[in-house]
Design a protein around this motif. Structure first.
Motif, PDB file in Angstrom:
ATOM      1  N   ASP A 160       0.841  -1.183   0.000  1.00 34.95           N
ATOM      2  CA  ASP A 160       0.000   0.000   0.000  1.00 34.95           C
ATOM      3  C   ASP A 160       0.886   1.246   0.000  1.00 34.95           C
ATOM      4  O   ASP A 160       1.454   1.622   1.026  1.00 34.95           O
ATOM      5  CB  ASP A 160      -0.911   0.001   1.227  1.00 34.95           C
ATOM      6  CG  ASP A 160      -1.974   1.103   1.170  1.00 34.95           C
ATOM      7  OD1 ASP A 160      -1.643   2.214   0.723  1.00 34.95           O
ATOM      8  OD2 ASP A 160      -3.117   0.846   1.573  1.00 34.95           O
ATOM      9  N   ALA A 161       0.989   1.906  -1.161  1.00 30.93           N
ATOM     10  CA  ALA A 161       1.897   3.053  -1.292  1.00 30.93           C
ATOM     11  C   ALA A 161       1.486   4.200  -0.382  1.00 30.93           C
ATOM     12  O   ALA A 161       2.329   4.810   0.281  1.00 30.93           O
ATOM     13  CB  ALA A 161       1.936   3.515  -2.746  1.00 30.93           C
ATOM     14  N   LYS A 162       0.194   4.495  -0.332  1.00 30.17           N
ATOM     15  CA  LYS A 162      -0.277   5.621   0.482  1.00 30.17           C
ATOM     16  C   LYS A 162       0.096   5.403   1.948  1.00 30.17           C
ATOM     17  O   LYS A 162       0.604   6.310   2.614  1.00 30.17           O
ATOM     18  CB  LYS A 162      -1.785   5.776   0.340  1.00 30.17           C
ATOM     19  CG  LYS A 162      -2.375   6.961   1.102  1.00 30.17           C
ATOM     20  CD  LYS A 162      -3.863   7.105   0.778  1.00 30.17           C
ATOM     21  CE  LYS A 162      -4.463   8.338   1.454  1.00 30.17           C
ATOM     22  NZ  LYS A 162      -4.539   8.193   2.913  1.00 30.17           N
ATOM     23  N   GLU A 163      -0.126   4.216   2.431  1.00 33.81           N
ATOM     24  CA  GLU A 163       0.173   3.921   3.831  1.00 33.81           C
ATOM     25  C   GLU A 163       1.663   4.049   4.118  1.00 33.81           C
ATOM     26  O   GLU A 163       2.067   4.641   5.131  1.00 33.81           O
ATOM     27  CB  GLU A 163      -0.301   2.507   4.172  1.00 33.81           C
ATOM     28  CG  GLU A 163      -0.006   2.087   5.599  1.00 33.81           C
ATOM     29  CD  GLU A 163      -0.463   0.669   5.872  1.00 33.81           C
ATOM     30  OE1 GLU A 163       0.301  -0.082   6.509  1.00 33.81           O
ATOM     31  OE2 GLU A 163      -1.580   0.315   5.446  1.00 33.81           O
ATOM     32  N   GLN A 164       2.501   3.545   3.220  1.00 31.43           N
ATOM     33  CA  GLN A 164       3.940   3.586   3.453  1.00 31.43           C
ATOM     34  C   GLN A 164       4.498   5.006   3.349  1.00 31.43           C
ATOM     35  O   GLN A 164       5.358   5.409   4.144  1.00 31.43           O
ATOM     36  CB  GLN A 164       4.656   2.669   2.463  1.00 31.43           C
ATOM     37  CG  GLN A 164       4.361   1.191   2.692  1.00 31.43           C
ATOM     38  CD  GLN A 164       5.219   0.301   1.832  1.00 31.43           C
ATOM     39  OE1 GLN A 164       6.434   0.420   1.832  1.00 31.43           O
ATOM     40  NE2 GLN A 164       4.592  -0.592   1.086  1.00 31.43           N
ATOM     41  N   GLN A 185       2.105   5.879  12.960  1.00 28.04           N
ATOM     42  CA  GLN A 185       1.966   4.617  13.684  1.00 28.04           C
ATOM     43  C   GLN A 185       2.288   4.793  15.166  1.00 28.04           C
ATOM     44  O   GLN A 185       2.206   3.847  15.943  1.00 28.04           O
ATOM     45  CB  GLN A 185       2.906   3.563  13.086  1.00 28.04           C
ATOM     46  CG  GLN A 185       2.741   3.349  11.596  1.00 28.04           C
ATOM     47  CD  GLN A 185       1.378   2.783  11.254  1.00 28.04           C
ATOM     48  OE1 GLN A 185       1.022   1.708  11.736  1.00 28.04           O
ATOM     49  NE2 GLN A 185       0.617   3.479  10.424  1.00 28.04           N
ATOM     50  N   GLY A 186       2.707   6.010  15.546  1.00 32.85           N
ATOM     51  CA  GLY A 186       3.099   6.263  16.922  1.00 32.85           C
ATOM     52  C   GLY A 186       4.528   5.852  17.219  1.00 32.85           C
ATOM     53  O   GLY A 186       4.936   5.804  18.385  1.00 32.85           O
ATOM     54  N   GLN A 187       5.298   5.571  16.177  1.00 28.19           N
ATOM     55  CA  GLN A 187       6.693   5.143  16.364  1.00 28.19           C
ATOM     56  C   GLN A 187       7.586   6.373  16.512  1.00 28.19           C
ATOM     57  O   GLN A 187       7.526   7.294  15.700  1.00 28.19           O
ATOM     58  CB  GLN A 187       7.147   4.295  15.171  1.00 28.19           C
ATOM     59  CG  GLN A 187       6.356   3.016  15.015  1.00 28.19           C
ATOM     60  CD  GLN A 187       6.548   2.363  13.656  1.00 28.19           C
ATOM     61  OE1 GLN A 187       6.792   3.033  12.653  1.00 28.19           O
ATOM     62  NE2 GLN A 187       6.439   1.037  13.612  1.00 28.19           N
ATOM     63  N   PHE A 467      -7.120  15.704  11.078  1.00 29.18           N
ATOM     64  CA  PHE A 467      -6.339  14.598  10.546  1.00 29.18           C
ATOM     65  C   PHE A 467      -5.527  15.014   9.327  1.00 29.18           C
ATOM     66  O   PHE A 467      -5.975  15.800   8.489  1.00 29.18           O
ATOM     67  CB  PHE A 467      -7.261  13.444  10.146  1.00 29.18           C
ATOM     68  CG  PHE A 467      -7.528  12.466  11.257  1.00 29.18           C
ATOM     69  CD1 PHE A 467      -6.998  11.190  11.223  1.00 29.18           C
ATOM     70  CD2 PHE A 467      -8.306  12.826  12.351  1.00 29.18           C
ATOM     71  CE1 PHE A 467      -7.226  10.294  12.249  1.00 29.18           C
ATOM     72  CE2 PHE A 467      -8.557  11.935  13.380  1.00 29.18           C
ATOM     73  CZ  PHE A 467      -8.012  10.660  13.336  1.00 29.18           C
ATOM     74  N   THR A 468      -4.318  14.484   9.257  1.00 29.88           N
ATOM     75  CA  THR A 468      -3.473  14.598   8.076  1.00 29.88           C
ATOM     76  C   THR A 468      -2.544  13.398   8.073  1.00 29.88           C
ATOM     77  O   THR A 468      -2.154  12.900   9.138  1.00 29.88           O
ATOM     78  CB  THR A 468      -2.672  15.922   8.072  1.00 29.88           C
ATOM     79  OG1 THR A 468      -2.010  16.074   6.823  1.00 29.88           O
ATOM     80  CG2 THR A 468      -1.634  15.951   9.185  1.00 29.88           C
ATOM     81  N   ALA A 469      -2.219  12.886   6.896  1.00 38.19           N
ATOM     82  CA  ALA A 469      -1.282  11.763   6.766  1.00 38.19           C
ATOM     83  C   ALA A 469      -1.666  10.591   7.658  1.00 38.19           C
ATOM     84  O   ALA A 469      -0.819   9.892   8.201  1.00 38.19           O
ATOM     85  CB  ALA A 469       0.142  12.210   7.065  1.00 38.19           C
ATOM     86  N   GLY A 470      -2.976  10.368   7.835  1.00 42.49           N
ATOM     87  CA  GLY A 470      -3.432   9.173   8.535  1.00 42.49           C
ATOM     88  C   GLY A 470      -3.573   9.282  10.030  1.00 42.49           C
ATOM     89  O   GLY A 470      -3.831   8.286  10.706  1.00 42.49           O
ATOM     90  N   ILE A 487      -3.985  10.092  17.297  1.00 41.46           N
ATOM     91  CA  ILE A 487      -5.040   9.103  17.069  1.00 41.46           C
ATOM     92  C   ILE A 487      -5.008   8.648  15.617  1.00 41.46           C
ATOM     93  O   ILE A 487      -4.897   9.474  14.702  1.00 41.46           O
ATOM     94  CB  ILE A 487      -6.429   9.721  17.371  1.00 41.46           C
ATOM     95  CG1 ILE A 487      -6.415  10.452  18.716  1.00 41.46           C
ATOM     96  CG2 ILE A 487      -7.506   8.658  17.348  1.00 41.46           C
ATOM     97  CD1 ILE A 487      -6.559  11.936  18.576  1.00 41.46           C
ATOM     98  N   ASN A 488      -5.110   7.336  15.387  1.00 43.41           N
ATOM     99  CA  ASN A 488      -5.164   6.864  14.002  1.00 43.41           C
ATOM    100  C   ASN A 488      -6.609   6.807  13.521  1.00 43.41           C
ATOM    101  O   ASN A 488      -7.545   7.108  14.267  1.00 43.41           O
ATOM    102  CB  ASN A 488      -4.449   5.515  13.848  1.00 43.41           C
ATOM    103  CG  ASN A 488      -5.145   4.383  14.591  1.00 43.41           C
ATOM    104  OD1 ASN A 488      -6.301   4.498  15.019  1.00 43.41           O
ATOM    105  ND2 ASN A 488      -4.446   3.274  14.752  1.00 43.41           N
ATOM    106  N   LYS A 489      -6.804   6.404  12.280  1.00 41.72           N
ATOM    107  CA  LYS A 489      -8.139   6.438  11.690  1.00 41.72           C
ATOM    108  C   LYS A 489      -9.074   5.386  12.264  1.00 41.72           C
ATOM    109  O   LYS A 489     -10.288   5.441  12.039  1.00 41.72           O
ATOM    110  CB  LYS A 489      -8.043   6.290  10.168  1.00 41.72           C
ATOM    111  CG  LYS A 489      -7.549   7.547   9.473  1.00 41.72           C
ATOM    112  CD  LYS A 489      -7.700   7.436   7.972  1.00 41.72           C
ATOM    113  CE  LYS A 489      -7.409   8.768   7.293  1.00 41.72           C
ATOM    114  NZ  LYS A 489      -7.609   8.708   5.826  1.00 41.72           N
TER     115      LYS A 489
END
Length: 501
Positions: A160-164, A185-187, A467-470, A487-489
């Motif tokens: 998944d390009a968008k996610e990466q 991802q909170g990393q 929200f931006t970039a997930g 917070i994620n989606k």
């Protein structure tokens, strides 16, 4: 993606060819200003590219600097003349770019293949630009835009390009006296004593302070890449960032002086301005000795002071909102219109007021009523909202807030770029929108929903960032201290801080 106008030569032959490239620019008459496509983020095999200049946009076609792309893909310059640019690949292949045409010849498996381009190669300030079709072909895999984003891939990543790609957006938090940057991802990506109120985003350099004073620009390794202890620094845009100094005057007072530096920290445009704004569409709005005008990347005045000017904005979508004093019905009135990058009226000053364009749409008011216009000045939504009913802010991710005035209160709705009012089910007060997620207000605070009305996060936050970039940010207040959440989606808190004073 932004960079200076200075060349950084990696090969001896490139330095020899530089004069020829600059001379050819004059031959082709392509040295003027153009629209810079600064909103695009370009990636190659998942790596965000810091391009030396641009990208630029010519008649809707995104173009990137040839030298940077060619060298990344293993090519070197062989020759440049008025007809063609010849490149060779480290594996022996050859590429011939025919100047003044939309064709190039690329060697594949011993045979030449014709590559068509959407725009002829362009030269700006000594740098050749090619369209994405040729850039992708030089990489051997073409190019692709990630649907629903401003992300472009030259050589794609798997999965998944968008996610990466969105994982490379870094969010900023203050935690235990230090600044931390985390991805969606909170990393944890970086922890540093340097401070900044800004997300790193997709950028490679961020203006930072230390001990309350401006230090310079920090890179993604946490290093001070540019030592620039000016009073204030702006973000890089189109390869240049403004700086602000406080200079003592002869009478013992202090005055502001602003200029621009490049990504090497070199001052390209000296600090002679009282005000200076970000570059956009190849131009920056500046003020000097009471006169406001627009300059290009070389500091040259491109649009002189406009007669009757009361206010003007920076360029967006190739247009700048300008308010002037003019005459209507025999009376002196203030009216707003839009100029193009040549300084000509693209949309005549006929509006009571108007906002800058965003995503091809601007709000405009006539006779006290507001509507939406496109870049040709045509009404998308005819002027019909007045009193307490009005549009708020600008378009973001295809939507804008509309406040509707009732008898006893106000309600907010979302409007898309076609003028359609979007009602989020079960939501009385929409407060923002980003990345497909609407923020809303209830008695318990602020929360997040999908446009279909699905609750992502129940109202619980004292304030928030859309929200931006997930991912989105939420802040909970406890007795004048705050706890910050990312917070994620899915509505899960992927990062949180302790209490923040």
């Amino acid at each position: 993606m932004h960079l200076s106008r200075s060349w950084r030569y990696k090969h001896p032959l490139t330095a020899v060819l530089a004069a020829g490239l600059i001379a050819l620019a004059a031959c082709f008459g392509l040295g003027g200003a153009t629209a810079y496509a600064d909103r695009w983020e370009i990636f190659d095999q998942g790596e965000h590219l810091l391009l030396p200049e641009g990208p630029i946009e010519v008649d809707g076609v995104v173009m990137v600097p040839l030298r940077s792309i060619a060298e990344r893909f293993g090519y070197t310059f062989v020759s440049v003349n008025s007809k063609e640019i010849v490149l060779t690949h480290k594996e022996g292949r050859k590429a011939v770019i025919r100047l003044g045409t939309k064709t190039a010849l690329l060697d594949y498996d011993g045979g030449a293949k014709v590559q068509l381009m959407a725009q002829i190669p362009r030269n700006y300030n000594g740098a050749w630009f090619i369209d994405l079709a040729l850039a992708g072909a030089l990489g051997g895999q073409g190019h692709s835009a990630v649907p629903g984003t401003n992300l472009i891939q030259l050589r794609p990543v798997s999965g998944d390009a968008k996610e990466q790609l969105e994982r490379q957006y870094w969010f900023n938090f203050k935690d235990k006296g230090e600044t931390v940057f985390v991805n969606n991802q909170g990393q944890l990506q970086l922890q540093t004593p340097y401070t900044s109120p800004l997300d790193f985003g997709y950028d490679d350099l961020l203006p930072v302070k230390k001990s309350g004073y401006t230090a310079g620009y920090m890179n993604r390794a946490g290093e001070l890449a540019i030592d620039a202890p000016h009073y204030q620094l702006g973000r890089f845009s189109e390869g240049l960032a403004w700086f602000k100094d406080l200079v003592k005057t002869e009478n013992g007072g202090v005055t502001v002086r602003m200029g621009y530096m490049n990504r090497a920290g070199k001052v390209i445009i000296p600090g002679i301005y009282n005000r200076a704004e970000d570059f956009s569409d190849g131009l920056a709005k500046v003020t000097r000795t009471g006169k406001t005008y627009y300059i290009n990347h070389n500091g040259q005045m491109v649009i002189p002071p406009i007669p009757g000017l009361l206010n003007s904005e920076s360029f967006s979508d190739g247009l700048a909102a300008v308010t002037v004093r003019t005459t209507a019905g025999g009376k002196s009135v203030l009216r707003t219109g839009f100029i193009d990058t040549a300084g000509k009226w693209a949309i005549k000053p006929v509006y009571d007021s108007a906002t800058p364009f965003s995503e091809g749409v601007a709000t405009a008011t006539v006779n006290g009523k507001s509507g939406l216009i496109d870049t040709a000045g045509k009404w998308i939504v005819k002027p019909q909202y007045s009193g307490g009913s009005t549009f708020l802010g600008q378009f973001r991710d295809g939507h804008i807030l509309l406040t509707l005035s009732g008898k006893h209160d106000y309600t907010h709705r979302l409007v898309d770029t076609k003028g359609k009012i979007i009602t989020v089910p079960g939501t009385g007060e929409v407060t923002g929108f980003g990345d497909g997620i609407a923020s809303y207000n209830d008695t318990g605070g602020y929360g997040f929903k999908t446009l279909a009305g699905q609750v992502i996060v129940k109202p619980m936050y004292s304030y928030f960032w859309d929200f931006t970039a997930g991912a989105g940010k939420g802040f909970i207040e406890y007795n004048d201290v705050y706890e910050a959440h990312l917070i994620n989606k899915a509505g899960r808190v992927v990062w949180s801080t302790g209490m923040l004073e």
